[in-house]
Design a protein around this motif. Sequence first.
Motif, PDB file in Angstrom:
ATOM      1  N   ASP A 106      43.761  36.076  38.084  1.00  0.00           N
ATOM      2  CA  ASP A 106      43.884  37.474  37.686  1.00  0.00           C
ATOM      3  C   ASP A 106      43.580  37.592  36.197  1.00  0.00           C
ATOM      4  OD1 ASP A 106      46.148  36.621  36.334  1.00  0.00           O
ATOM      5  OD2 ASP A 106      47.567  37.541  37.723  1.00  0.00           O
ATOM      6  N   ILE A 107      43.769  38.779  35.643  1.00  0.00           N
ATOM      7  CA  ILE A 107      43.359  39.014  34.259  1.00  0.00           C
ATOM      8  C   ILE A 107      44.178  38.170  33.288  1.00  0.00           C
ATOM      9  CG2 ILE A 107      44.911  40.966  33.844  1.00  0.00           C
ATOM     10  CD1 ILE A 107      41.239  40.636  32.643  1.00  0.00           C
ATOM     11  N   ALA A 108      45.434  37.861  33.650  1.00  0.00           N
ATOM     12  CA  ALA A 108      46.249  36.997  32.788  1.00  0.00           C
ATOM     13  C   ALA A 108      45.668  35.589  32.749  1.00  0.00           C
ATOM     14  CB  ALA A 108      47.697  36.974  33.274  1.00  0.00           C
ATOM     15  N   ASP A 109      45.235  35.091  33.890  1.00  0.00           N
ATOM     16  CA  ASP A 109      44.614  33.765  33.935  1.00  0.00           C
ATOM     17  C   ASP A 109      43.355  33.729  33.093  1.00  0.00           C
ATOM     18  OD1 ASP A 109      46.504  32.715  35.789  1.00  0.00           O
ATOM     19  OD2 ASP A 109      45.459  33.761  37.405  1.00  0.00           O
ATOM     20  N   VAL A 110      42.564  34.808  33.150  1.00  0.00           N
ATOM     21  CA  VAL A 110      41.331  34.895  32.354  1.00  0.00           C
ATOM     22  C   VAL A 110      41.665  34.837  30.866  1.00  0.00           C
ATOM     23  CG1 VAL A 110      39.391  36.386  31.735  1.00  0.00           C
ATOM     24  CG2 VAL A 110      40.086  36.179  34.134  1.00  0.00           C
ATOM     25  N   LEU A 139      35.587  47.229  31.482  1.00  0.00           N
ATOM     26  CA  LEU A 139      35.879  47.639  32.853  1.00  0.00           C
ATOM     27  C   LEU A 139      35.383  46.594  33.846  1.00  0.00           C
ATOM     28  CD1 LEU A 139      36.705  49.597  35.112  1.00  0.00           C
ATOM     29  CD2 LEU A 139      34.498  50.740  34.807  1.00  0.00           C
ATOM     30  N   HIS A 140      34.192  46.077  33.616  1.00  0.00           N
ATOM     31  CA  HIS A 140      33.640  45.070  34.521  1.00  0.00           C
ATOM     32  C   HIS A 140      34.472  43.789  34.500  1.00  0.00           C
ATOM     33  CE1 HIS A 140      29.581  46.603  35.928  1.00  0.00           C
ATOM     34  NE2 HIS A 140      30.096  47.599  35.247  1.00  0.00           N
ATOM     35  N   ILE A 141      34.946  43.401  33.333  1.00  0.00           N
ATOM     36  CA  ILE A 141      35.794  42.212  33.249  1.00  0.00           C
ATOM     37  C   ILE A 141      37.075  42.418  34.058  1.00  0.00           C
ATOM     38  CG2 ILE A 141      37.200  40.815  31.671  1.00  0.00           C
ATOM     39  CD1 ILE A 141      35.042  41.396  29.523  1.00  0.00           C
ATOM     40  N   VAL A 142      37.679  43.592  33.887  1.00  0.00           N
ATOM     41  CA  VAL A 142      38.898  43.915  34.632  1.00  0.00           C
ATOM     42  C   VAL A 142      38.603  43.976  36.129  1.00  0.00           C
ATOM     43  CG1 VAL A 142      40.579  45.755  35.051  1.00  0.00           C
ATOM     44  CG2 VAL A 142      40.019  45.082  32.707  1.00  0.00           C
ATOM     45  N   PHE A 143      37.432  44.505  36.488  1.00  0.00           N
ATOM     46  CA  PHE A 143      37.044  44.628  37.907  1.00  0.00           C
ATOM     47  C   PHE A 143      36.917  43.239  38.539  1.00  0.00           C
ATOM     48  CE2 PHE A 143      34.708  48.164  40.394  1.00  0.00           C
ATOM     49  CZ  PHE A 143      35.280  47.744  41.577  1.00  0.00           C
ATOM     50  N   TYR A 144      36.224  42.328  37.853  1.00  0.00           N
ATOM     51  CA  TYR A 144      36.074  40.964  38.387  1.00  0.00           C
ATOM     52  C   TYR A 144      37.434  40.293  38.530  1.00  0.00           C
ATOM     53  CZ  TYR A 144      31.017  41.121  37.583  1.00  0.00           C
ATOM     54  OH  TYR A 144      29.671  41.447  37.627  1.00  0.00           O
ATOM     55  N   ALA A 145      38.312  40.492  37.559  1.00  0.00           N
ATOM     56  CA  ALA A 145      39.634  39.886  37.620  1.00  0.00           C
ATOM     57  C   ALA A 145      40.442  40.465  38.776  1.00  0.00           C
ATOM     58  CB  ALA A 145      40.376  40.092  36.294  1.00  0.00           C
ATOM     59  N   ARG A 159      40.623  50.761  43.047  1.00  0.00           N
ATOM     60  CA  ARG A 159      40.337  49.743  44.073  1.00  0.00           C
ATOM     61  C   ARG A 159      41.010  50.100  45.391  1.00  0.00           C
ATOM     62  NH1 ARG A 159      36.381  46.178  45.292  1.00  0.00           N
ATOM     63  NH2 ARG A 159      37.220  44.249  46.193  1.00  0.00           N
ATOM     64  N   GLU A 160      42.111  50.806  45.314  1.00  0.00           N
ATOM     65  CA  GLU A 160      42.856  51.171  46.519  1.00  0.00           C
ATOM     66  C   GLU A 160      42.394  52.487  47.123  1.00  0.00           C
ATOM     67  OE1 GLU A 160      47.487  52.280  47.641  1.00  0.00           O
ATOM     68  OE2 GLU A 160      47.084  50.779  46.083  1.00  0.00           O
ATOM     69  N   GLN A 161      41.930  53.416  46.279  1.00  0.00           N
ATOM     70  CA  GLN A 161      41.694  54.776  46.754  1.00  0.00           C
ATOM     71  C   GLN A 161      40.240  55.235  46.742  1.00  0.00           C
ATOM     72  OE1 GLN A 161      44.380  57.576  44.774  1.00  0.00           O
ATOM     73  NE2 GLN A 161      45.852  55.920  44.411  1.00  0.00           N
ATOM     74  N   CYS A 162      39.409  54.710  45.854  1.00  0.00           N
ATOM     75  CA  CYS A 162      38.028  55.199  45.726  1.00  0.00           C
ATOM     76  C   CYS A 162      37.100  54.454  46.679  1.00  0.00           C
ATOM     77  CB  CYS A 162      37.545  55.016  44.287  1.00  0.00           C
ATOM     78  SG  CYS A 162      35.798  55.454  44.067  1.00  0.00           S
ATOM     79  N   PRO A 163      36.360  55.178  47.532  1.00  0.00           N
ATOM     80  CA  PRO A 163      35.459  54.511  48.490  1.00  0.00           C
ATOM     81  C   PRO A 163      34.442  53.594  47.833  1.00  0.00           C
ATOM     82  CG  PRO A 163      35.742  56.821  49.069  1.00  0.00           C
ATOM     83  CD  PRO A 163      36.392  56.640  47.723  1.00  0.00           C
ATOM     84  N   TRP A 164      33.882  54.019  46.698  1.00  0.00           N
ATOM     85  CA  TRP A 164      32.876  53.184  46.029  1.00  0.00           C
ATOM     86  C   TRP A 164      33.512  51.924  45.457  1.00  0.00           C
ATOM     87  CZ3 TRP A 164      31.814  51.016  41.293  1.00  0.00           C
ATOM     88  CH2 TRP A 164      30.505  50.537  41.101  1.00  0.00           C
ATOM     89  N   ASP A 165      34.614  52.090  44.740  1.00  0.00           N
ATOM     90  CA  ASP A 165      35.257  50.937  44.115  1.00  0.00           C
ATOM     91  C   ASP A 165      35.798  49.956  45.158  1.00  0.00           C
ATOM     92  OD1 ASP A 165      35.489  51.392  41.007  1.00  0.00           O
ATOM     93  OD2 ASP A 165      35.879  53.331  41.918  1.00  0.00           O
ATOM     94  N   LYS A 166      36.266  50.471  46.265  1.00  0.00           N
ATOM     95  CA  LYS A 166      36.795  49.599  47.333  1.00  0.00           C
ATOM     96  C   LYS A 166      35.693  48.719  47.918  1.00  0.00           C
ATOM     97  CE  LYS A 166      39.450  51.603  50.417  1.00  0.00           C
ATOM     98  NZ  LYS A 166      39.976  52.649  51.330  1.00  0.00           N
TER      99      LYS A 166
END
Length: 259
Positions: free
Chosen positions: A85-89, A69-75, A23-30
């Motif tokens: 965040d993922i803990a809340d989920v 991965l998608h669940i983690v991404f949404y969180a 999320r911090e470094q990849c242009p697509w993920d950002k």
Amino acid sequence: MNNTKEQKLEAFGRLLDIMDELREQCPWDKKQTLESLRHLTIEEVYELGDAILDNNLDELKKELGDVLLHIVFYAKIGSEKNSFDIADVAHAISDKLVARHPHIYGDVKVKNEEEVKQNWEKLKLKEGNKSVLSGVPKTLPAMVKANRIQDKVAGVGFDWETPDQVFEKVKEELQELEDAKNNKSQKEIENELGDVFFSLVNYARFLNVNPENALERTNKKFIKRFGYIEDKAKENKKSLHQMSLDEMDVFWEEAKQND
């Protein structure tokens, strides 16, 4: 494969770290948003469904990873919005499971699976759901939605008593479709055909068959058999248009023997 709880937590922590880095470094993920991921998530769930129907455990493991991965991404996006965040989920679903299983975490007694389902629907209404059907997503495919609707209303006692009663309803709807075909408008024919599908989905439930899975297995079977006909046509240096229906039927029967 039997990883310890510590190993499982370590593996999940690794995934969270990788998500942070991407999320911090990849242009697509950002660039991704909740909305941009939505259609990709739907595709991944369908691919997971394919792996389940094919009973391909290696593929299943991969597809579960994609969904996770998608669940983690949404969180992750939720945490960036200071919403969750993922803990809340994880805590939210854990709290729900405890609340919805008073026969495990409370003093409620149940006799069987059916009583568990009935209690589940009653608890959902107590939690604030205005309708038994309010939890059915509007965008579900029609057959899946019909199955969920029937399952939910059955959970509060709105149901047939025996499979024979449901099968009689199927026959009744088929007759109404036949009558509509002969005497009614196209809209009425469509309405009656919808009733036939709905009653068949209900009958499938009484047979303990998931209608979506049953139809998809038939789809896969048809594709395999038709592919056999195409292969045989190529072997005989013919196009399908050049083959008679009788010729294709011969290969179709051969394909059935290879199922």
